[in-house]
Scaffold this active site. Structure first.
Site, PDB file in Angstrom:
ATOM      1  N   ASP A   1      51.258  48.279  33.050  1.00  0.00           N
ATOM      2  CA  ASP A   1      51.024  47.436  33.164  1.00  0.00           C
ATOM      3  C   ASP A   1      51.197  46.117  33.735  1.00  0.00           C
ATOM      4  O   ASP A   1      52.067  46.576  35.435  1.00  0.00           O
ATOM      5  CB  ASP A   1      52.785  46.456  32.330  1.00  0.00           C
ATOM      6  CG  ASP A   1      52.331  45.680  30.916  1.00  0.00           C
ATOM      7  OD1 ASP A   1      51.980  44.387  31.038  1.00  0.00           O
ATOM      8  OD2 ASP A   1      52.337  46.080  30.043  1.00  0.00           O
TER       9      ASP A   1
ATOM     10  N   HIS B   1      55.723  39.405  38.617  1.00  0.00           N
ATOM     11  CA  HIS B   1      55.785  38.047  38.133  1.00  0.00           C
ATOM     12  C   HIS B   1      56.766  37.489  39.228  1.00  0.00           C
ATOM     13  O   HIS B   1      57.435  36.451  39.106  1.00  0.00           O
ATOM     14  CB  HIS B   1      57.004  38.262  36.425  1.00  0.00           C
ATOM     15  CG  HIS B   1      55.043  38.300  35.506  1.00  0.00           C
ATOM     16  ND1 HIS B   1      54.303  37.593  35.537  1.00  0.00           N
ATOM     17  CD2 HIS B   1      54.889  38.890  34.367  1.00  0.00           C
ATOM     18  CE1 HIS B   1      53.494  37.921  34.353  1.00  0.00           C
ATOM     19  NE2 HIS B   1      54.043  38.964  33.460  1.00  0.00           N
TER      20      HIS B   1
ATOM     21  N   LYS C   1      58.613  46.224  27.154  1.00  0.00           N
ATOM     22  CA  LYS C   1      57.160  46.159  26.801  1.00  0.00           C
ATOM     23  C   LYS C   1      57.401  47.735  25.269  1.00  0.00           C
ATOM     24  O   LYS C   1      56.560  47.483  25.171  1.00  0.00           O
ATOM     25  CB  LYS C   1      56.048  47.163  28.202  1.00  0.00           C
ATOM     26  CG  LYS C   1      56.355  46.001  29.042  1.00  0.00           C
ATOM     27  CD  LYS C   1      55.082  44.817  28.772  1.00  0.00           C
ATOM     28  CE  LYS C   1      55.488  44.162  29.773  1.00  0.00           C
ATOM     29  NZ  LYS C   1      54.370  43.231  29.945  1.00  0.00           N
TER      30      LYS C   1
ATOM     31  N   ASP D   1      53.647  44.868  36.120  1.00  0.00           N
ATOM     32  CA  ASP D   1      53.433  43.484  36.125  1.00  0.00           C
ATOM     33  C   ASP D   1      55.353  42.535  35.737  1.00  0.00           C
ATOM     34  O   ASP D   1      54.871  41.189  36.838  1.00  0.00           O
ATOM     35  CB  ASP D   1      52.910  43.992  34.090  1.00  0.00           C
ATOM     36  CG  ASP D   1      52.806  41.650  33.647  1.00  0.00           C
ATOM     37  OD1 ASP D   1      52.312  41.919  34.317  1.00  0.00           O
ATOM     38  OD2 ASP D   1      54.024  42.259  32.543  1.00  0.00           O
TER      39      ASP D   1
ATOM     40  N   ASP E   1      43.088  21.323  35.164  1.00  0.00           N
ATOM     41  CA  ASP E   1      41.970  22.148  34.619  1.00  0.00           C
ATOM     42  C   ASP E   1      40.831  21.443  35.105  1.00  0.00           C
ATOM     43  O   ASP E   1      39.871  21.908  33.848  1.00  0.00           O
ATOM     44  CB  ASP E   1      42.659  22.577  33.016  1.00  0.00           C
ATOM     45  CG  ASP E   1      43.885  24.204  33.370  1.00  0.00           C
ATOM     46  OD1 ASP E   1      43.659  24.792  34.294  1.00  0.00           O
ATOM     47  OD2 ASP E   1      44.643  24.427  33.187  1.00  0.00           O
TER      48      ASP E   1
ATOM     49  N   HIS F   1      49.495  36.579  35.816  1.00  0.00           N
ATOM     50  CA  HIS F   1      48.235  37.796  35.324  1.00  0.00           C
ATOM     51  C   HIS F   1      47.000  37.831  36.516  1.00  0.00           C
ATOM     52  O   HIS F   1      46.689  36.000  36.715  1.00  0.00           O
ATOM     53  CB  HIS F   1      47.882  38.147  34.405  1.00  0.00           C
ATOM     54  CG  HIS F   1      48.925  38.373  33.274  1.00  0.00           C
ATOM     55  ND1 HIS F   1      49.058  38.444  32.251  1.00  0.00           N
ATOM     56  CD2 HIS F   1      49.991  38.946  33.804  1.00  0.00           C
ATOM     57  CE1 HIS F   1      50.207  38.992  31.644  1.00  0.00           C
ATOM     58  NE2 HIS F   1      50.936  39.230  32.253  1.00  0.00           N
TER      59      HIS F   1
ATOM     60  N   ARG G   1      48.456  28.459  24.925  1.00  0.00           N
ATOM     61  CA  ARG G   1      48.287  29.326  25.809  1.00  0.00           C
ATOM     62  C   ARG G   1      49.749  29.288  26.306  1.00  0.00           C
ATOM     63  O   ARG G   1      50.453  27.942  26.728  1.00  0.00           O
ATOM     64  CB  ARG G   1      47.777  28.511  27.055  1.00  0.00           C
ATOM     65  CG  ARG G   1      48.182  30.065  28.576  1.00  0.00           C
ATOM     66  CD  ARG G   1      46.776  30.259  29.668  1.00  0.00           C
ATOM     67  NE  ARG G   1      47.789  30.256  30.965  1.00  0.00           N
ATOM     68  CZ  ARG G   1      46.858  30.628  31.777  1.00  0.00           C
ATOM     69  NH1 ARG G   1      45.954  29.988  31.892  1.00  0.00           N
ATOM     70  NH2 ARG G   1      47.446  30.681  32.776  1.00  0.00           N
TER      71      ARG G   1
ATOM     72  N   ASP H   1      46.538  47.546  30.959  1.00  0.00           N
ATOM     73  CA  ASP H   1      46.392  46.030  29.877  1.00  0.00           C
ATOM     74  C   ASP H   1      45.989  44.871  30.705  1.00  0.00           C
ATOM     75  O   ASP H   1      45.096  43.934  29.762  1.00  0.00           O
ATOM     76  CB  ASP H   1      47.766  45.780  28.956  1.00  0.00           C
ATOM     77  CG  ASP H   1      49.276  45.480  30.143  1.00  0.00           C
ATOM     78  OD1 ASP H   1      48.819  45.470  30.999  1.00  0.00           O
ATOM     79  OD2 ASP H   1      49.976  44.894  29.224  1.00  0.00           O
ATOM     80  N   HIS H   2      46.123  44.722  31.963  1.00  0.00           N
ATOM     81  CA  HIS H   2      45.412  43.275  32.647  1.00  0.00           C
ATOM     82  C   HIS H   2      46.153  43.994  33.445  1.00  0.00           C
ATOM     83  O   HIS H   2      46.783  44.129  34.558  1.00  0.00           O
ATOM     84  CB  HIS H   2      46.079  42.093  31.886  1.00  0.00           C
ATOM     85  CG  HIS H   2      47.559  41.858  31.486  1.00  0.00           C
ATOM     86  ND1 HIS H   2      48.498  41.999  33.302  1.00  0.00           N
ATOM     87  CD2 HIS H   2      48.693  42.312  31.173  1.00  0.00           C
ATOM     88  CE1 HIS H   2      49.575  41.399  32.851  1.00  0.00           C
ATOM     89  NE2 HIS H   2      50.075  42.312  31.510  1.00  0.00           N
TER      90      HIS H   2
ATOM     91  N   SER I   1      49.738  41.323  28.255  1.00  0.00           N
ATOM     92  CA  SER I   1      50.180  42.065  27.138  1.00  0.00           C
ATOM     93  C   SER I   1      50.095  42.261  25.805  1.00  0.00           C
ATOM     94  O   SER I   1      49.712  42.865  25.199  1.00  0.00           O
ATOM     95  CB  SER I   1      51.406  42.238  28.041  1.00  0.00           C
ATOM     96  OG  SER I   1      51.911  42.572  29.288  1.00  0.00           O
TER      97      SER I   1
END
Length: 556
Positions: free
Chosen positions: A25, A431, A358, A427, A168, A498, A283, A468-469, A78
């Site tokens: 992960d 974080h 997970k 993962d 953004d 991520h 999001r 997964d990322h 994930s």
């Protein structure tokens, strides 16, 4: 087994090989540097896969359109990653799902909308989210459609709690967005609906923190939105934004919280008992914290002072693990005919294991957002309790060893044809932003992979190792030219999110037929291509509508 489940035999690949399916992960592939914890860590097992047979290691896409997100600026996560790995097809996720639900009107037929509608008669509907057309967290046109929809369905009173963007979208664009929203609300007032903006603030200063980085951001939002308290008070949102932007060094992202008051100085729209609240962002990462504050009875991150009895729904479910929030307007995609269901129906016995954080990914999300077994006689799922009460950088090895031991034992027992695990270390520790701990985490995950591959070696099986990322491969925020970004004090800014990086995919093991190699004609392959690949390795042809397999068999 119904005939619809019957898979054809693969013309060149044998059945009966045990397969270990390992998902690391948050393990992406990026340039080697000091902020790439995977590069810094001792990872001899993963290195040997990368530096071994070149036709048995490649990169796959794990973000953006490859996993059903709206644009390739959307980092993977994930949930969508495991959906794609298990489903073998790309399903609309995030903003796309909301667009479809608004367009078709299905959003108004779901349980989530019915739940908030119960408050329309006597309460206020509060809409809280990022006011922007950036399309990363939210979109103004979705808010406009929702306003139209609720106005046609009996709402009497609406209060908007706006968060200005400037991250953004261009800084300064907040003024035009507020003007647009004010025009729409004025039209609703003409129709007899009491609709107003009640509070606001900049997204990085109010409400939209993530990963429990700074709860004071959420508290500032709570004070304005729920309690109707802020040091800046105005009689209109347009006046608020224009005035606050006129301050030196003002920026949309960091505008202070403000409350809109009436002629008598009272806030026009605090959230009170009997109201409904919808968080508008699609999001998830910057909505989880406010969702906890709105939903959890036992909450200790700050003093909420007053906790109104409300009907709260998210635009989407923001955390599938935590089932947060309990109510949401748009359901996760309905994913049918996943690879797991096909395999079980074709006699493949499956063992799946991870630790708590997970476990849902390697079962629920893998199986198309579906709980439980397809066939309890053919499957076993094992959850190892995660450490609780500490941040994961305190014990960065997490439960990697325990997961690997369960997988090893399942492989050596020969009771299962597929043993599937998720190793969360890179993962969950990534974080936390703790680089040293993340290096330890990556080493621990690599050692776990070794234990699993050693077991596959013993039984003559096949391994498939992927992720997964991205996350741990880049731990620093970067400027437009790719250099580490510095804060006001000249310190590097740690990246805890991520990434947009591709992830590795490796195949091998003594059971892999000699002529199997990755095809060179699927250069843009993503996570959704992995399912057909694994079905082939079990000796079957994949369903015709699956994303194409990444392997071919050449006669040696």
């Amino acid at each position: 087994m119904g005939s619809q489940w019957k898979l054809n035999d693969h013309p060149k690949l044998p059945k009966g090989k045990q397969i270990a399916m390992v998902v690391l992960d948050g393990w992406g592939e990026a340039k080697p540097n000091e902020y790439n914890c995977i590069h810094t860590a001792e990872t001899p097992t993963m290195d040997s896969l990368k530096n071994g047979a070149p036709e048995r290691w490649r990169l796959v896409k794990a973000h953006g359109k490859a996993v059903g997100l709206p644009t390739d600026d959307d980092m993977g996560n994930s949930e969508v990653g495991h959906n794609a790995l298990g489903a073998g097809r790309i399903y609309a996720q995030g903003a796309k799902l909301v667009d479809i639900a608004l367009e078709s009107g299905s959003i108004y037929e779901g349980e989530g909308f019915k739940y908030i509608k119960e408050c329309f008669e006597t309460g206020t509907l509060h809409l809280l989210g990022l006011l922007s057309d950036g399309g990363v967290h939210s979109r103004l046109d979705q808010l406009q459609l929702l306003l139209k929809g609720v106005s046609e369905r009996g709402v009497k009173r609406i209060r908007c709690h706006i968060l200005t963007d400037g991250r953004d979208v261009l800084d300064g664009s907040s003024v035009a967005f507020v003007e647009t929203l004010e025009d729409d609300l004025a039209k609703l007032r003409e129709k007899g609906i009491d609709a107003r903006i009640a509070s606001g603030g900049g997204r990085m200063n109010v409400t939209m923190d993530r990963y429990e980085n700074d709860w004071s951001v959420v508290k500032r939002g709570w004070d304005a939105q729920v309690l109707g308290e802020a040091s800046h008070k105005f009689t209109s949102a347009l006046e608020a934004v224009k005035t606050l932007r006129a301050e030196p060094k003002a920026n949309d992202q960091y505008l202070p919280p403000f409350v809109i008051i009436d002629e008598s100085g009272k806030p026009v729209g605090p959230i009170v008992d009997g109201d409904a609240v919808v968080t508008l962002n699609f999001r998830a990462d910057r909505m989880v914290m406010i969702a906890k504050a709105l939903e959890y009875e036992n909450f200790d991150k700050f003093d909420r002072v007053r906790v109104p009895k409300i009907h709260y729904a998210g635009m989407l479910e923001y955390d599938g693990e935590l089932k947060l929030p309990r109510h949401y307007l748009v359901s996760p995609p309905l994913i049918e005919r996943t690879s797991g269901e096909y395999l079980v129906n074709n006699g493949i016995r499956i063992f799946a294991c991870s630790e708590t954080v997970k476990f849902g990914h390697v079962t629920f999300f893998w199986n198309g957002n579906r709980s439980g077994y397809f066939n309890p006689a053919m499957e076993e799922y094992v959850e190892i309790p995660s450490d609780s009460g500490i941040t994961f950088n305190v014990k960065p090895k997490m439960k990697a060893v325990e997961i690997a031991e369960k997988a090893r034992d399942a492989i050596l027992s020969k009771k299962f044809d597929q043993v599937r695990v998720n190793l969360p270390n890179s993962d969950m520790v990534g974080h936390t932003g703790d680089i040293e701990a993340t290096v330890v985490a990556c080493k621990a995950a690599d050692e776990a992979v070794k234990m699993i591959l050693d077991a596959i070696e013993q039984v003559g099986g096949i391994y498939v190792v992927t992720a997964d990322h991205g996350n741990a491969e880049d731990m620093v925020k970067r400027d437009k030219s790719g250099n580490p970004q510095l804060d006001k004090n000249g310190k590097i800014q740690i990246l805890t999110s991520h990434t947009l990086e591709p992830v590795p995919l490796a195949i091998g093991g003594p059971g892999l037929s000699a002529g199997v190699r990755f095809r060179s004609d699927v250069p843009t392959g993503g996570l959704a291509n992995v399912a057909a690949t694994v079905i082939n390795l079990h000796g079957f042809e994949a369903p015709s509508d699956y994303e194409t397999t990444l392997i071919e068999v050449v006669d040696k």
